[in-house]
Design a protein around this motif. Structure first.
Motif, PDB file in Angstrom:
ATOM      1  N   CYS A 193      32.033 178.477  91.098  1.00 36.03           N
ATOM      2  CA  CYS A 193      30.720 179.108  90.891  1.00 36.03           C
ATOM      3  C   CYS A 193      30.854 180.623  90.719  1.00 36.03           C
ATOM      4  O   CYS A 193      31.422 181.301  91.569  1.00 36.03           O
ATOM      5  N   CYS A 211      21.268 181.244  92.580  1.00 33.19           N
ATOM      6  CA  CYS A 211      22.004 180.425  91.619  1.00 33.19           C
ATOM      7  C   CYS A 211      21.748 180.972  90.222  1.00 33.19           C
ATOM      8  O   CYS A 211      20.626 181.261  89.864  1.00 33.19           O
ATOM      9  N   GLY A 212      22.799 181.143  89.452  1.00 36.04           N
ATOM     10  CA  GLY A 212      22.660 181.693  88.109  1.00 36.04           C
ATOM     11  C   GLY A 212      22.694 180.634  87.030  1.00 36.04           C
ATOM     12  O   GLY A 212      22.795 180.938  85.855  1.00 36.04           O
ATOM     13  N   ASN A 213      22.616 179.376  87.408  1.00 38.02           N
ATOM     14  CA  ASN A 213      22.574 178.261  86.464  1.00 38.02           C
ATOM     15  C   ASN A 213      23.758 178.209  85.512  1.00 38.02           C
ATOM     16  O   ASN A 213      23.612 177.873  84.340  1.00 38.02           O
ATOM     17  N   ALA A 214      24.911 178.564  86.000  1.00 34.33           N
ATOM     18  CA  ALA A 214      26.101 178.454  85.150  1.00 34.33           C
ATOM     19  C   ALA A 214      26.536 176.993  85.061  1.00 34.33           C
ATOM     20  O   ALA A 214      27.257 176.609  84.143  1.00 34.33           O
ATOM     21  N   GLN A 215      26.141 176.209  86.026  1.00 36.35           N
ATOM     22  CA  GLN A 215      26.386 174.769  86.044  1.00 36.35           C
ATOM     23  C   GLN A 215      27.862 174.384  86.039  1.00 36.35           C
ATOM     24  O   GLN A 215      28.236 173.311  85.579  1.00 36.35           O
ATOM     25  N   ASN A 216      28.688 175.265  86.572  1.00 35.41           N
ATOM     26  CA  ASN A 216      30.097 174.902  86.734  1.00 35.41           C
ATOM     27  C   ASN A 216      30.244 173.889  87.859  1.00 35.41           C
ATOM     28  O   ASN A 216      31.100 172.998  87.814  1.00 35.41           O
ATOM     29  N   CYS A 217      29.416 174.069  88.896  1.00 34.40           N
ATOM     30  CA  CYS A 217      29.527 173.244  90.102  1.00 34.40           C
ATOM     31  C   CYS A 217      29.518 171.760  89.752  1.00 34.40           C
ATOM     32  O   CYS A 217      30.371 170.994  90.202  1.00 34.40           O
ATOM     33  N   ILE A 227      19.818 171.263  92.834  1.00 33.62           N
ATOM     34  CA  ILE A 227      19.417 172.667  92.904  1.00 33.62           C
ATOM     35  C   ILE A 227      18.014 172.840  92.308  1.00 33.62           C
ATOM     36  O   ILE A 227      17.158 173.524  92.876  1.00 33.62           O
ATOM     37  N   ALA A 242      26.238 175.515  95.834  1.00 34.29           N
ATOM     38  CA  ALA A 242      25.704 174.207  95.472  1.00 34.29           C
ATOM     39  C   ALA A 242      25.811 173.205  96.622  1.00 34.29           C
ATOM     40  O   ALA A 242      24.893 172.413  96.862  1.00 34.29           O
ATOM     41  N   GLN A 263      28.614 182.773  91.003  1.00 31.58           N
ATOM     42  CA  GLN A 263      27.721 183.485  91.914  1.00 31.58           C
ATOM     43  C   GLN A 263      28.247 183.506  93.349  1.00 31.58           C
ATOM     44  O   GLN A 263      27.773 184.258  94.174  1.00 31.58           O
ATOM     45  N   PHE A 273      25.866 183.909  99.283  1.00 29.26           N
ATOM     46  CA  PHE A 273      25.271 182.782  98.556  1.00 29.26           C
ATOM     47  C   PHE A 273      25.653 181.476  99.252  1.00 29.26           C
ATOM     48  O   PHE A 273      26.803 181.271  99.631  1.00 29.26           O
TER      49      PHE A 273
HETATM   50  S1  SF4 Z   1      24.621 176.177  88.835  1.00 24.92           S
HETATM   51 FE1  SF4 Z   1      26.205 175.773  90.340  1.00 24.92          FE
HETATM   52  S2  SF4 Z   1      27.966 176.944  89.652  1.00 24.92           S
HETATM   53 FE2  SF4 Z   1      26.191 177.734  88.635  1.00 24.92          FE
HETATM   54  S3  SF4 Z   1      25.481 179.447  89.821  1.00 24.92           S
HETATM   55 FE3  SF4 Z   1      24.357 177.665  90.460  1.00 24.92          FE
HETATM   56  S4  SF4 Z   1      25.504 176.856  92.146  1.00 24.92           S
HETATM   57 FE4  SF4 Z   1      26.871 178.232  91.071  1.00 24.92          FE
END
Ligand code: SF4
Ligand code: SF4
Ligand code: FES
Lengths: 342, 259
Positions: free
Chosen positions: B173, B220-226, B240, B185, B175, B182
């Protein structure tokens, strides 16, 4: 993973140093963390976003090669909005709030595209980069075209300045009052140099990407799109909006770059030249320019570099048009640098 | 046609660290190939003969592991640049897309290193405490039958219950950093999980307050790596978003009722 105790004490491994107190945001910011974050999201989408849509739509009217009439009409409509200053202040506050907090948040994360090059992760990093680019671009755009700053002497490109042109023109040349200049001056700015055009291209792509991507992520953050399917569908809507706004921009861009200065009315030509100073390059047809100006009793003062000293007007680029012998158009035609007097 | 013979050995580059806050350094070992070898097996081979490719006799590499079947999460490491469980990371697969017959193994970067590949994942457990990730029954008296759970809810919650607190989602993540606050996830998903439990609901308000605070869902920055790296395939981004929805509703209610 199911913990079924009422109160699990915070355990620490024996020998482990005490964890550092972690606070991401200092003082008052942390108290209203959630609200600030949501306001950050809102301030980007609603005031700034809606304005940008309207702005791009208005500018798209540049595509009609009708001497800028439609465009002028739209611009006048905007300028007729009551309490425009109030709206401007509101917009600036929204941008300042959004940008200030945004920059802070940008540096609280740590991009890792190199290690995890998923599309969404690239989007995450792009959102931060485009935010910074958009901020720089918007500032530059407004400073040069709206406030008429001549940044570092690089780009003296006047725009819709106090009504129609630089101060002094209407007093000096009453015939040029109320000449529609929005389109030529916008086109002038864009045709000024490839670099300017390129800057606008990059800047607007950044702004529009930032907005449409922000709209996509906001839907997740606010809990509107809670399933992967919904996120996908909303993604298509956001892509659609991105494309639509880019089409608006494309129309404005092409319209400005193809704007035909030669086809303007003599008054428009005179007023454009007066306003933009060294703007004769914009006119392809110099002969037509001369006849047109003569028809309203004016002439263009060509200032080739070697003659600049002799005319004594090298340091002062205005006026570049002046009345020809016909008296009565202006009394103080000789008073070149007379702006200050008005 | 004769296929090129598979080399009998391969190299492992390991990022080591002698203790907390000590400088990290790299060592390289040459290890014999064995059938169905995983990274834990490789580390055992090295422990049996801790000599680097430079011929130096060193301390055996320290690592953490437990179940050896990808359910406890303790063996998580960054292998060939990607976070995953070392017990389920098989050497043939890793070598297949590795250049020069080398595998790199590093400790996770978002947790303090205890030693070598062994990190302290305590923050994840502390975060579970922060969001009160439990069902509030203390067993002091008979509560009778619990409320009914619908099969749909069970299904939804089951997916999230598979979390093994491994830390992959946090490692990937952007973030979540070593020194910010933080929740990440994992804790957000668990808070949602217990909010949806019929008895766990009792603490929903408190959990949402924790999720609204600094380091909460809004970070959460919504990068969606998690969701992409989670070995248990937990729908983290959905969790999330659902937690975000609960917070929106909670905040609006609070605004109008003052509670
Ligand atoms: S979507 Fe997941 S990886 Fe992305 S910022 Fe939020 S918690 Fe971190
Ligand atoms: S959510 Fe997935 S990646 Fe994150 S700790 Fe749990 S099992 Fe690991
Ligand atoms: S040892 Fe339990 S997950 Fe690898």
């Amino acid at each position: 993973m199911t913990a079924a105790t009422t109160s699990a004490p915070v355990t620490t491994r024996p020998g482990a140093p005490k964890p550092k107190t972690r606070t991401s945001v200092a003082g008052p910011l942390s108290q209203h963390h959630f609200v600030l974050r949501r306001l950050h999201s809102l301030s980007g989408i609603v005031p700034v976003g809606l304005f940008v849509i309207g702005h791009l739509f208005t500018n798209a009217q540049m595509i009609w090669q009708d001497n800028g009439e439609t465009f002028q009409h739209e611009v006048e409509f905007i300028h007729s909005i009551p309490a425009l200053l109030f709206i401007e202040i509101a917009l600036w506050s929204a941008i300042a709030f959004h940008a200030g907090l945004g920059l802070y948040y940008t540096f609280s994360g740590k991009g890792n595209v190199a290690a995890y090059s998923y599309g969404d992760n690239i989007r995450y990093s792009l959102q931060r980069w485009t935010g910074v680019i958009a901020l720089v671009f918007i500032f530059f755009h407004i400073a040069t075209l709206r406030w008429r700053w001549d940044i570092l002497g690089l780009w003296d490109t006047p725009f819709y300045y106090k009504g129609y042109s630089v101060p002094g023109m209407e007093e000096q040349f009453p015939a040029l009052a109320n000449v529609p200049l929005s389109a030529p001056l916008t086109a002038y700015a864009l045709q000024y140099s490839v670099w300017v055009a390129l800057l606008y291209l990059v800047g607007v792509v950044a702004v529009v990407f930032h907005w449409s991507n922000g709209l996509w992520t906001a839907a997740i953050s606010w809990g509107l799109t809670i399933s992967t399917g919904a996120m996908k569908k909303w993604g298509y809507v956001c892509i659609g909006l991105f494309v639509a706004l880019m089409v608006f921009f494309g129309a404005a861009f092409v319209g400005s770059l193809r704007y035909d200065f030669d086809a303007m009315t003599p008054q428009q030509k005179a007023a454009t030249l007066f306003t933009v100073g060294d703007g004769q390059w914009a006119f392809d047809d110099k002969e037509r320019l001369e006849t047109d100006l003569a028809s309203i009793g004016m002439e263009a003062v060509l200032l080739p570099p070697e003659d600049a000293d002799e005319t004594g007007a090298a340091g002062d680029e205005r006026p570049i048009v002046e009345p020809s012998e016909t008296p009565g158009v202006a009394d103080d035609a000789a008073d070149h640098g007379g702006d200050a007097a008005h | 046609m004769i296929a090129p013979a598979t080399p009998k050995t391969f190299k492992v580059r390991i990022k080591r660290q002698d203790g907390r806050d000590q400088p990290a350094y790299w060592q390289e070992f040459e290890v014999e190939r064995r059938p169905s070898q995983n990274i834990i097996a490789v580390l055992q081979q090295i422990a049996a003969n801790p000599v680097t490719t430079a011929g130096e006799q060193v301390e055996p590499v320290v690592w953490d592991s437990g179940c050896l079947e990808e359910v406890c999460g303790s063996c998580t490491m960054v292998i060939n640049g990607h976070v995953r469980q070392s017990c389920s990371a098989l050497v043939p697969d890793l070598l297949e897309d590795a250049d020069d017959n080398t595998i790199t193994v590093e400790p996770m970067t978002k947790f303090p290193v205890v030693r070598d590949l062994f990190v302290d994942r305590q923050r994840m457990f502390d975060n579970l405490v922060k969001v009160k990730a439990w069902v509030p029954i203390d067993g002091t008296h008979d509560l009778g039958e619990g409320p009914k759970e619908s099969p749909e809810k069970q299904q939804e919650r089951y997916a999230i219950s598979r979390c093994m607190t491994c830390g992959c989602c946090l490692e990937a993540c952007p973030q979540f950093t070593l020194d910010n606050d933080f929740l990440g996830a994992q804790a957000i998903a668990q808070a949602y999980y217990f909010n949806e439990h019929e008895t766990g609901k009792k603490l929903k308000g408190e959990r949402l307050e924790a999720l609204a605070g600094p380091g909460g869902v809004a970070d959460c920055g919504n990068a969606q790596n998690c969701v992409k790296v989670c070995p248990k395939e937990i729908p983290l981004t959905e969790a999330i978003a659902k937690a975000g929805r609960q917070l929106t509703v909670h905040a609006v209610k609070k605004f109008f009722t003052g509670k």
